[in-house]
Each structure stands twice: as C-alpha cells, then as structure tokens.
Design a protein around this motif. Sequence first.
Motif, short mmCIF file in Angstrom:
data_model
loop_
_atom_site.label_atom_id
_atom_site.label_comp_id
_atom_site.label_asym_id
_atom_site.label_seq_id
_atom_site.Cartn_x
_atom_site.Cartn_y
_atom_site.Cartn_z
N LYS A 206 0.82 -1.20 0.00
CA LYS A 206 0.00 0.00 0.00
C LYS A 206 0.87 1.26 0.00
O LYS A 206 0.64 2.18 -0.81
CB LYS A 206 -0.93 0.01 1.21
CG LYS A 206 -1.84 1.23 1.27
CD LYS A 206 -2.81 1.12 2.45
CE LYS A 206 -3.75 2.34 2.48
NZ LYS A 206 -4.72 2.24 3.61
N LYS A 207 1.87 1.30 0.88
CA LYS A 207 2.73 2.48 0.94
C LYS A 207 3.54 2.64 -0.33
O LYS A 207 3.76 3.75 -0.81
CB LYS A 207 3.65 2.40 2.16
CG LYS A 207 2.91 2.50 3.49
CD LYS A 207 3.89 2.41 4.65
CE LYS A 207 3.18 2.51 6.00
NZ LYS A 207 4.12 2.38 7.14
N SER A 242 -8.56 2.57 -5.74
CA SER A 242 -7.42 2.05 -4.99
C SER A 242 -7.94 0.90 -4.13
O SER A 242 -9.13 0.80 -3.85
CB SER A 242 -6.79 3.13 -4.10
OG SER A 242 -7.70 3.55 -3.09
N GLY A 243 -7.02 0.04 -3.72
CA GLY A 243 -7.43 -1.04 -2.84
C GLY A 243 -6.50 -2.24 -2.92
O GLY A 243 -5.54 -2.27 -3.69
N THR A 244 -6.81 -3.24 -2.07
CA THR A 244 -6.02 -4.46 -2.05
C THR A 244 -6.42 -5.36 -3.23
O THR A 244 -7.55 -5.29 -3.72
CB THR A 244 -6.24 -5.24 -0.74
OG1 THR A 244 -7.63 -5.52 -0.58
CG2 THR A 244 -5.77 -4.41 0.45
N VAL A 245 -5.49 -6.20 -3.65
CA VAL A 245 -5.74 -7.09 -4.78
C VAL A 245 -4.77 -8.26 -4.67
O VAL A 245 -3.64 -8.11 -4.20
CB VAL A 245 -5.54 -6.34 -6.12
CG1 VAL A 245 -4.13 -5.82 -6.25
CG2 VAL A 245 -5.90 -7.23 -7.30
N ALA A 246 -5.23 -9.44 -5.07
CA ALA A 246 -4.36 -10.61 -5.11
C ALA A 246 -3.62 -10.63 -6.44
O ALA A 246 -4.22 -10.45 -7.50
CB ALA A 246 -5.18 -11.89 -4.95
N TYR A 253 -1.41 -4.16 -3.65
CA TYR A 253 -2.21 -2.95 -3.52
C TYR A 253 -2.03 -2.11 -4.78
O TYR A 253 -0.94 -2.09 -5.38
CB TYR A 253 -1.79 -2.14 -2.29
CG TYR A 253 -2.77 -1.09 -1.86
CD1 TYR A 253 -3.80 -1.40 -0.97
CD2 TYR A 253 -2.70 0.22 -2.35
CE1 TYR A 253 -4.72 -0.43 -0.58
CE2 TYR A 253 -3.61 1.18 -1.97
CZ TYR A 253 -4.63 0.85 -1.08
OH TYR A 253 -5.55 1.80 -0.70
N TYR A 254 -3.11 -1.43 -5.20
CA TYR A 254 -3.03 -0.60 -6.40
C TYR A 254 -3.66 0.76 -6.16
O TYR A 254 -4.54 0.93 -5.30
CB TYR A 254 -3.74 -1.29 -7.59
CG TYR A 254 -5.25 -1.27 -7.50
CD1 TYR A 254 -5.99 -0.29 -8.14
CD2 TYR A 254 -5.94 -2.23 -6.75
CE1 TYR A 254 -7.38 -0.27 -8.05
CE2 TYR A 254 -7.31 -2.22 -6.65
CZ TYR A 254 -8.03 -1.24 -7.31
OH TYR A 254 -9.41 -1.22 -7.21
N VAL A 255 -3.20 1.76 -6.92
CA VAL A 255 -3.75 3.12 -6.91
C VAL A 255 -3.89 3.55 -8.36
O VAL A 255 -2.95 3.41 -9.15
CB VAL A 255 -2.83 4.11 -6.16
CG1 VAL A 255 -3.42 5.51 -6.20
CG2 VAL A 255 -2.61 3.67 -4.72
N ARG A 256 -5.07 4.09 -8.72
CA ARG A 256 -5.31 4.54 -10.10
C ARG A 256 -5.70 6.01 -10.11
O ARG A 256 -6.55 6.44 -9.33
CB ARG A 256 -6.42 3.71 -10.76
CG ARG A 256 -6.65 4.08 -12.24
CD ARG A 256 -7.83 3.29 -12.82
NE ARG A 256 -7.60 1.86 -12.72
CZ ARG A 256 -8.51 0.94 -13.06
NH1 ARG A 256 -9.70 1.34 -13.53
NH2 ARG A 256 -8.24 -0.34 -12.94
N VAL A 269 -3.40 6.33 -15.19
CA VAL A 269 -2.18 5.66 -14.75
C VAL A 269 -2.52 4.86 -13.50
O VAL A 269 -3.39 5.24 -12.70
CB VAL A 269 -1.04 6.65 -14.44
CG1 VAL A 269 -0.52 7.29 -15.71
CG2 VAL A 269 -1.48 7.71 -13.45
N GLN A 270 -1.85 3.72 -13.35
CA GLN A 270 -2.06 2.89 -12.18
C GLN A 270 -0.73 2.30 -11.74
O GLN A 270 0.08 1.86 -12.56
CB GLN A 270 -3.04 1.74 -12.47
CG GLN A 270 -3.23 0.78 -11.29
CD GLN A 270 -4.39 -0.17 -11.50
OE1 GLN A 270 -5.51 0.25 -11.82
NE2 GLN A 270 -4.15 -1.46 -11.33
N SER A 271 -0.49 2.32 -10.42
CA SER A 271 0.67 1.67 -9.82
C SER A 271 0.20 0.48 -9.00
O SER A 271 -0.69 0.62 -8.15
CB SER A 271 1.46 2.64 -8.92
OG SER A 271 2.12 3.62 -9.69
N LEU A 272 0.78 -0.68 -9.27
CA LEU A 272 0.43 -1.92 -8.58
C LEU A 272 1.69 -2.46 -7.93
O LEU A 272 2.71 -2.64 -8.60
CB LEU A 272 -0.13 -2.94 -9.58
CG LEU A 272 -0.29 -4.37 -9.08
CD1 LEU A 272 -1.37 -4.46 -8.00
CD2 LEU A 272 -0.62 -5.30 -10.26
N ALA A 273 1.66 -2.70 -6.61
CA ALA A 273 2.83 -3.19 -5.89
C ALA A 273 2.49 -4.50 -5.19
O ALA A 273 1.39 -4.66 -4.63
CB ALA A 273 3.32 -2.16 -4.87
#
Length: 329
Positions: A206-207, A242-246, A253-256, A269-273
């Motif tokens: 998430k961070k 944004s939210g948790t994802v498997a 976690y991703y943020v769009r 744009v989206q960041s997925l970690a």
Amino acid sequence: MSMSPPPGWYPDPSQTAAERWWDGSAWTEHRRAPAPQGAAAQPGSGPVPVPPGPGFAAHGPGFSTTAVQPLPARTGGRRAKAVALGVAGAVLVASIVTGFLVLQDDDGDPTAGPAPTTSAPPAPSPTTAEPTASPSPTEDPGTLVDQLNGITLPVPDGWEKAEHTVGDETALQTPGTYDCPGDPGLCRHGKITSQTATGTDERSPKKLATADIEDAADAAYDHDALDRKPFGGITRHEQVRSGTVAVAGRGGYYVRWRVYTKDGPGGYVQSLAFPSSTGSEAMVVVRFQLDAGAGAPPLSDIEKVVDGIRPVGDSATGGGVGSSVGPTP
C-alpha cells in the motif's frame, strides 16, 4: 583495466548468507539463498556468471573494479605432442604398406598392375568439437515473461511485447504510434511495465503503490527522459480507484489516477505493488498507462492483466480483486 562485473548473482555484501542480483551497474533488491553447485546463476537460459574473485571487488554502485586476467589454460603439453607423434607414425606406416602393394601383384610380379589399396583411417582430431546448443523453446506470444521477478503477464488483445526496454523492466505496449499533441515526438495509446522496486526498503504494498503513483503519472504524461512535454504537462489529477488485490497468489495494492493534461485528452495511470514469489521476495511494481482519447485500449485491459499475472512455471495460481489472499501490509 577498470571494468564492472557482468550481471549475475554474487555474495551479498550486506548479508553473508545470501546472494544478491547485480545488474551490471548496481545492486537490485533481489536476494536468494546461495545456489547449489551447477545451478543457473541468472534467471533464464545462458552461461552461469562466475562470482567475483580476487580481481573483482563487487562493492556495488559507484565503485570501480579491477579485473585480473587469468593465465590462459595450457591446451597442448606433452600429451598433445605424444598424440601428434603417434598419428604421424601411423600415417608413415600406412604409406609404406600402400607403396609396397602398388609395386606387386598377388604373385609378386613387379610388372603386374597395382593391387587394390585400402585408405588409412583419418587421423583423430586433437580438438574436441563444440557441442551444439539445443534450441530454446518457443516463447508463448500471448505471455510476457519477467524472469527477474519470477512472474508472467498476459498480452491482451491489441497489445504487443515491447522490443526495446529500459534497464531491467519488461513491457507491453499498444502497436503503432501517433504524433504527440504537445512537444514533438511519437506517443503510444498504452504501455505496461514490470520492474523491481529499487532505492527503497519499503515492504508495504500500500505504501509503495501510493508513493509510486505520482512518479508513474509524471513519466507517462508530464515529461519524458529528454525533459520534453509530449502532452504539455499535467494540469490536474484525481484518484479514481485504490485497494487491495491478489497478484499471483500474493497480497498487493493498487492506486489509479485520472490525469488531465494541457494538450490532448490525458489518460489513466495505475501503480500496482506486490512481493515477488521468488528469491528474497523483493517488491515488484507494475505500472499501467492508458490514454483517455480515441484509439486507446479499454480500461478493462488493466483488470485482465492484473488477474492474469502468474508465477513463472505456475499457471494455476492467479489473482484479482476479491481473491483469497493473506493480509496486505
């Protein structure tokens, strides 16, 4: 001569019981237990890198190393000379026998025609032929393999694998280009990249995703590596999801963001970690860029890629929003 060690697994200077991936110019966050003797030292096929010996001081980024060239191995010596003398002797004896038979027939008459001769066997070659490399299996055109991070990404319809990437990233892109609406250059309607999160010790998906999204937006729509502004720069943005994802069986976690630009329609744009499932489980960041204008791929392609990320060699372990995974830090 000053040079840098080649990319490969080397003893981790900060962890004596682990090996760490050196990409040729800097340490990455990939670590693993020391590989058994004979195991491949680099993801994928290819020769096993030799760990730095006394001639290499693999201190990491910013340090020069001095290569000490080993003396060439002796390939000849007494054994080679003995083999050569033996071969020469065999050829000499065969020549004498052949000459004698040419001068006589079965009755020993020197005026008779030449008797049939038998060619001497060819002398053995003193060198060993190079083994022929087995052809590598054909890569699935519908899958992009990120060997370094131990994952595969599906190639959605209307996308292609990028032939040229930066550093250790792997990438998907939309085929074809168009004239950028801002500074001169060529733009694409979509791009997806996968790479190891470097320059940080952060282990929280998430961070990490929250910190990365601004950089992802700037790289996609504000300015490029040459400091040009293909879209005239970003005027504003809004977070849309944004939210948790498997992801490949791991908690991510991703943020769009929806990004608005001075020139053109902007895009998403989206960041997925998430943590890798290989080695020291280094953090992986997958970035998505999709234009918002005509000709852009649908936003649903983002979910298709996220749902289809798999560990290398494990096609059954998937992911996606709502999948059952452990807690995400």
